[in-house]
Design a protein around this motif. Structure first.
Motif, PDB file in Angstrom:
ATOM      1  N   MET A 289       0.820  -1.210   0.000  1.00 42.48           N
ATOM      2  CA  MET A 289       0.000   0.000   0.000  1.00 42.48           C
ATOM      3  C   MET A 289       0.859   1.268   0.000  1.00 42.48           C
ATOM      4  SD  MET A 289      -3.199  -0.862  -0.256  1.00 42.48           S
ATOM      5  CE  MET A 289      -2.522  -2.016  -1.434  1.00 42.48           C
ATOM      6  N   TRP A 290       1.974   1.249   0.730  1.00 37.64           N
ATOM      7  CA  TRP A 290       2.887   2.404   0.713  1.00 37.64           C
ATOM      8  C   TRP A 290       3.520   2.564  -0.672  1.00 37.64           C
ATOM      9  CZ3 TRP A 290       3.395   6.616   3.365  1.00 37.64           C
ATOM     10  CH2 TRP A 290       3.022   6.653   4.712  1.00 37.64           C
ATOM     11  N   ALA A 291       3.919   1.442  -1.268  1.00 36.72           N
ATOM     12  CA  ALA A 291       4.491   1.496  -2.621  1.00 36.72           C
ATOM     13  C   ALA A 291       3.466   2.061  -3.603  1.00 36.72           C
ATOM     14  CB  ALA A 291       4.926   0.094  -3.061  1.00 36.72           C
ATOM     15  N   LEU A 292       2.220   1.660  -3.434  1.00 37.92           N
ATOM     16  CA  LEU A 292       1.133   2.149  -4.275  1.00 37.92           C
ATOM     17  C   LEU A 292       0.970   3.664  -4.152  1.00 37.92           C
ATOM     18  CD1 LEU A 292      -1.349   1.356  -6.040  1.00 37.92           C
ATOM     19  CD2 LEU A 292      -2.623   1.133  -3.909  1.00 37.92           C
ATOM     20  N   ALA A 293       0.964   4.167  -2.918  1.00 37.46           N
ATOM     21  CA  ALA A 293       0.806   5.603  -2.678  1.00 37.46           C
ATOM     22  C   ALA A 293       1.968   6.392  -3.273  1.00 37.46           C
ATOM     23  CB  ALA A 293       0.691   5.872  -1.180  1.00 37.46           C
ATOM     24  N   LEU A 294       3.186   5.865  -3.138  1.00 35.14           N
ATOM     25  CA  LEU A 294       4.372   6.567  -3.652  1.00 35.14           C
ATOM     26  C   LEU A 294       4.388   6.584  -5.180  1.00 35.14           C
ATOM     27  CD1 LEU A 294       7.086   5.280  -1.147  1.00 35.14           C
ATOM     28  CD2 LEU A 294       6.073   7.566  -1.253  1.00 35.14           C
ATOM     29  N   MET A 295       4.010   5.456  -5.809  1.00 30.83           N
ATOM     30  CA  MET A 295       3.951   5.416  -7.267  1.00 30.83           C
ATOM     31  C   MET A 295       2.901   6.397  -7.790  1.00 30.83           C
ATOM     32  SD  MET A 295       4.504   1.448  -8.507  1.00 30.83           S
ATOM     33  CE  MET A 295       3.195   0.729  -7.534  1.00 30.83           C
ATOM     34  N   THR A 296       1.760   6.457  -7.095  1.00 31.96           N
ATOM     35  CA  THR A 296       0.694   7.376  -7.485  1.00 31.96           C
ATOM     36  C   THR A 296       1.153   8.822  -7.356  1.00 31.96           C
ATOM     37  OG1 THR A 296      -0.965   5.775  -6.722  1.00 31.96           O
ATOM     38  CG2 THR A 296      -1.699   8.034  -7.041  1.00 31.96           C
ATOM     39  N   ALA A 297       1.830   9.135  -6.255  1.00 27.29           N
ATOM     40  CA  ALA A 297       2.322  10.500  -6.021  1.00 27.29           C
ATOM     41  C   ALA A 297       3.326  10.904  -7.090  1.00 27.29           C
ATOM     42  CB  ALA A 297       2.970  10.589  -4.634  1.00 27.29           C
ATOM     43  N   PHE A 298       4.250  10.014  -7.413  1.00 25.49           N
ATOM     44  CA  PHE A 298       5.266  10.319  -8.417  1.00 25.49           C
ATOM     45  C   PHE A 298       4.627  10.641  -9.756  1.00 25.49           C
ATOM     46  CE2 PHE A 298       7.916   9.056 -11.973  1.00 25.49           C
ATOM     47  CZ  PHE A 298       9.114   9.706 -11.701  1.00 25.49           C
ATOM     48  N   LEU A 299       3.695   9.780 -10.170  1.00 23.49           N
ATOM     49  CA  LEU A 299       3.097   9.944 -11.492  1.00 23.49           C
ATOM     50  C   LEU A 299       2.244  11.205 -11.581  1.00 23.49           C
ATOM     51  CD1 LEU A 299       2.577   8.931 -14.324  1.00 23.49           C
ATOM     52  CD2 LEU A 299       0.793   7.432 -13.422  1.00 23.49           C
ATOM     53  N   THR A 300       1.438  11.474 -10.555  1.00 26.66           N
ATOM     54  CA  THR A 300       0.522  12.613 -10.627  1.00 26.66           C
ATOM     55  C   THR A 300       1.255  13.947 -10.584  1.00 26.66           C
ATOM     56  OG1 THR A 300       0.169  12.447  -8.232  1.00 26.66           O
ATOM     57  CG2 THR A 300      -1.447  11.383  -9.666  1.00 26.66           C
ATOM     58  N   ILE A 301       2.198  14.088  -9.668  1.00 24.55           N
ATOM     59  CA  ILE A 301       2.851  15.390  -9.472  1.00 24.55           C
ATOM     60  C   ILE A 301       3.911  15.657 -10.540  1.00 24.55           C
ATOM     61  CG2 ILE A 301       4.277  16.761  -7.898  1.00 24.55           C
ATOM     62  CD1 ILE A 301       2.818  15.190  -5.603  1.00 24.55           C
ATOM     63  N   PHE A 302       4.866  14.762 -10.658  1.00 28.88           N
ATOM     64  CA  PHE A 302       5.941  14.989 -11.623  1.00 28.88           C
ATOM     65  C   PHE A 302       5.457  14.809 -13.067  1.00 28.88           C
ATOM     66  CE2 PHE A 302       8.253  14.030  -7.716  1.00 28.88           C
ATOM     67  CZ  PHE A 302       9.139  15.100  -7.687  1.00 28.88           C
ATOM     68  N   GLY A 303       4.486  13.921 -13.252  1.00 28.09           N
ATOM     69  CA  GLY A 303       3.928  13.752 -14.588  1.00 28.09           C
ATOM     70  C   GLY A 303       3.217  15.007 -15.069  1.00 28.09           C
ATOM     71  N   THR A 304       2.473  15.658 -14.163  1.00 25.09           N
ATOM     72  CA  THR A 304       1.770  16.899 -14.515  1.00 25.09           C
ATOM     73  C   THR A 304       2.754  18.015 -14.843  1.00 25.09           C
ATOM     74  OG1 THR A 304      -0.103  16.294 -13.105  1.00 25.09           O
ATOM     75  CG2 THR A 304       0.100  18.614 -13.727  1.00 25.09           C
ATOM     76  N   LEU A 305       3.805  18.142 -14.047  1.00 20.13           N
ATOM     77  CA  LEU A 305       4.825  19.160 -14.315  1.00 20.13           C
ATOM     78  C   LEU A 305       5.489  18.919 -15.669  1.00 20.13           C
ATOM     79  CD1 LEU A 305       6.484  19.442 -10.784  1.00 20.13           C
ATOM     80  CD2 LEU A 305       5.039  21.156 -11.901  1.00 20.13           C
TER      81      LEU A 305
END
Length: 481
Positions: A240-256
């Protein structure tokens, strides 16, 4: 003496479980429609949701998953046992299943779009295919995959590992190669300033937030697979932690990274459907690779969407195996074949998918169909997600009745407050999602889509009430015979 004839149990590793859930939660394309709806201010939305919603959601799902020993019904079992209500458990299982159907259609649409980019190499699908043909192709893909899911053993795990892994890697590749292109003189399309990041708190802004929840929801889908972990107590929280971190990486850095290639104030009208392909084409041209990256992404997107189809169909089957199914659903619907699959539920899934496709066929273009189905998911999916927090509130309210190897927020008052916040936020965003997002209020297109939203959701609700009535008639018929 150990029985050497006993078959060796096949365990799932926690990284595979994290990837399986990542496939259901978010993909590279999920950052495009929030970017189109909210512009660069969506970065602030992602950051806010990450700490106030995504991480709590994943950890709440962790406690729920480790509280109950029987995970076959997933969320429906959590609700039934947490609230001590079979009826509430059935309502949850029905909502859980019905919210997968618009998504199933949406994913099948994406399969057609990805194949068109592989074949055509551009965005001219509208010129080569009518809306009727598009709907027919989508329906054929659903039927074929239902057959595939029923015949191929371990298809879910194989496709999740390949599709989820490939999507996460290519998403990281996009972010890192964007950074490389910036270091080598790439022009930034969007002007970065506080004004660009500052959210505009309008009705449109809040009505589109349901799509952000839709983009990040699904952590509870991992629950039925907890029993396949070697050491669930330590491995499930890691997943679940890995899931949250992967989601955070993709949403924030992907948007930038998107803001480098696209002006947030002048986004193409078909950005939700074709934006990911535009992005990789622009990145390839910037890096001197032509269209090659775009074709690589199209193949990865195809694999990823096929993995999502496998998971959605499998999840639907598990709902019909829930511990409330026999009480509220007709036996013909839950009857299983020799492979243990509820075949008639697949037929019903295909039938409702066809009705949604026929309804979407009243829209003028493939792009409008794609956008409407996406927005519909921003309504039904958050309503289902809200029930995760109802289950959490139930077990923390009666916490003396339930034991878990993992406890999220040990203080009971703090846990209830967090669960209530997540529930209210999710429910409000889902309700605001009824407002059409791709048409101006007062126009014929706006009214058309608003009616379609209410008709679709209303139909699913009515059907949910109809099945228990059919079950009552079935039991009454048996009693009189």
């Amino acid at each position: 003496m150990e029985n050497t004839l006993q078959p060796k149990k096949h365990y799932m590793s926690w990284p595979v479980l994290a990837l399986l859930d990542f496939v259901t939660i978010i993909s590279f394309e999920n950052i495009f429609y929030p970017f189109q709806n909210q512009g660069l201010s969506v970065v602030i939305s992602w950051l806010f949701l990450l700490f106030s919603y995504v991480i709590p959601y994943a950890l709440i799902a962790t406690q729920l998953g480790l509280t109950f020993d029987n995970q076959s019904g997933g969320l429906a079992s959590w609700i039934r046992r947490g609230t001590h209500s079979d009826l509430f458990g059935y309502i949850t299982s029905w909502m859980y299943w019905t919210q997968t159907i618009p998504y199933l259609v949406d994913v099948s649409n994406s399969v057609v779009v990805s194949i068109s980019w592989i074949i055509l190499g551009n965005n001219t699908l509208n010129k080569h295919m009518s809306t009727t043909t598009f709907g027919l192709m989508t329906f054929i893909i659903i039927l074929l995959f239902i057959l595939f899911e029923n015949k191929v053993k371990n298809s879910l795990e194989i496709l999740s590992f390949i599709g989820g892994g490939a999507m996460f890697l290519i998403s990281m590749l996009f972010v890192f190669m964007t950074g490389w292109s910036l270091l080598h003189g790439a022009h930034i399309a969007t002007h970065f300033s506080w004004g660009a990041f500052k959210p505009s708190f309008s009705l449109h802004y809040f009505s589109t937030t349901g799509l952000l929840i839709f983009a990040m929801s699904g952590a509870e889908l991992a629950a039925p697979y907890i029993i396949r972990l070697r050491n669930p107590k330590s491995e499930f929280p890691k997943a679940m932690w890995a899931l949250a971190l992967m989601t955070a990486f993709l949403t924030i850095f992907g948007t930038l990274a998107l803001a480098v290639f696209f002006n947030a104030n002048h986004i193409p009208h078909d950005f939700k459907m074709n934006g990911p392909y535009y992005a990789f084409r622009l990145l390839g041209e910037q890096c001197g690779l032509g269209k090659s990256l775009m074709y690589v992404f199209a193949v990865v997107q195809l694999l990823f969407m096929l993995a999502q189809l496998a998971i959605l169909i499998d999840a639907a089957a598990r709902v019909f195996a829930s511990d409330t199914a026999n009480k509220y659903m007709p036996t013909w619907l839950t009857k299983k074949n020799k492979n243990g699959k509820p075949v008639n539920s697949y037929i019903l899934t295909a039938g409702i998918s066809l009705l949604i496709l026929l309804l979407s066929g009243t829209l003028p273009s493939i792009n409008s169909i794609y956008n409407w189905l996406l927005n519909l998911n921003g309504i039904v999916s958050p309503y289902k997600t809200a029930l995760v927090f109802v289950a959490f509130l139930a077990i923390r309210w009666h916490e003396k009745e339930f034991h878990s190897d993992y406890v999220y927020i040990k203080n009971r008052t703090g846990a209830l407050a967090m669960g209530l916040w997540c529930f209210i936020f999710t429910f409000v965003c889902a309700t605001l999602g009824f407002i059409p997002q791709d048409a101006n209020p007062g126009t014929a297109a706006f009214n058309h889509q608003l009616i379609m939203n209410f008709v679709t959701v209303g139909f699913l609700i009515v059907l949910g009430f109809l099945l228990p009535l059919l079950r009552k008639l079935e039991l009454r018929r048996k009693a009189t015979n």
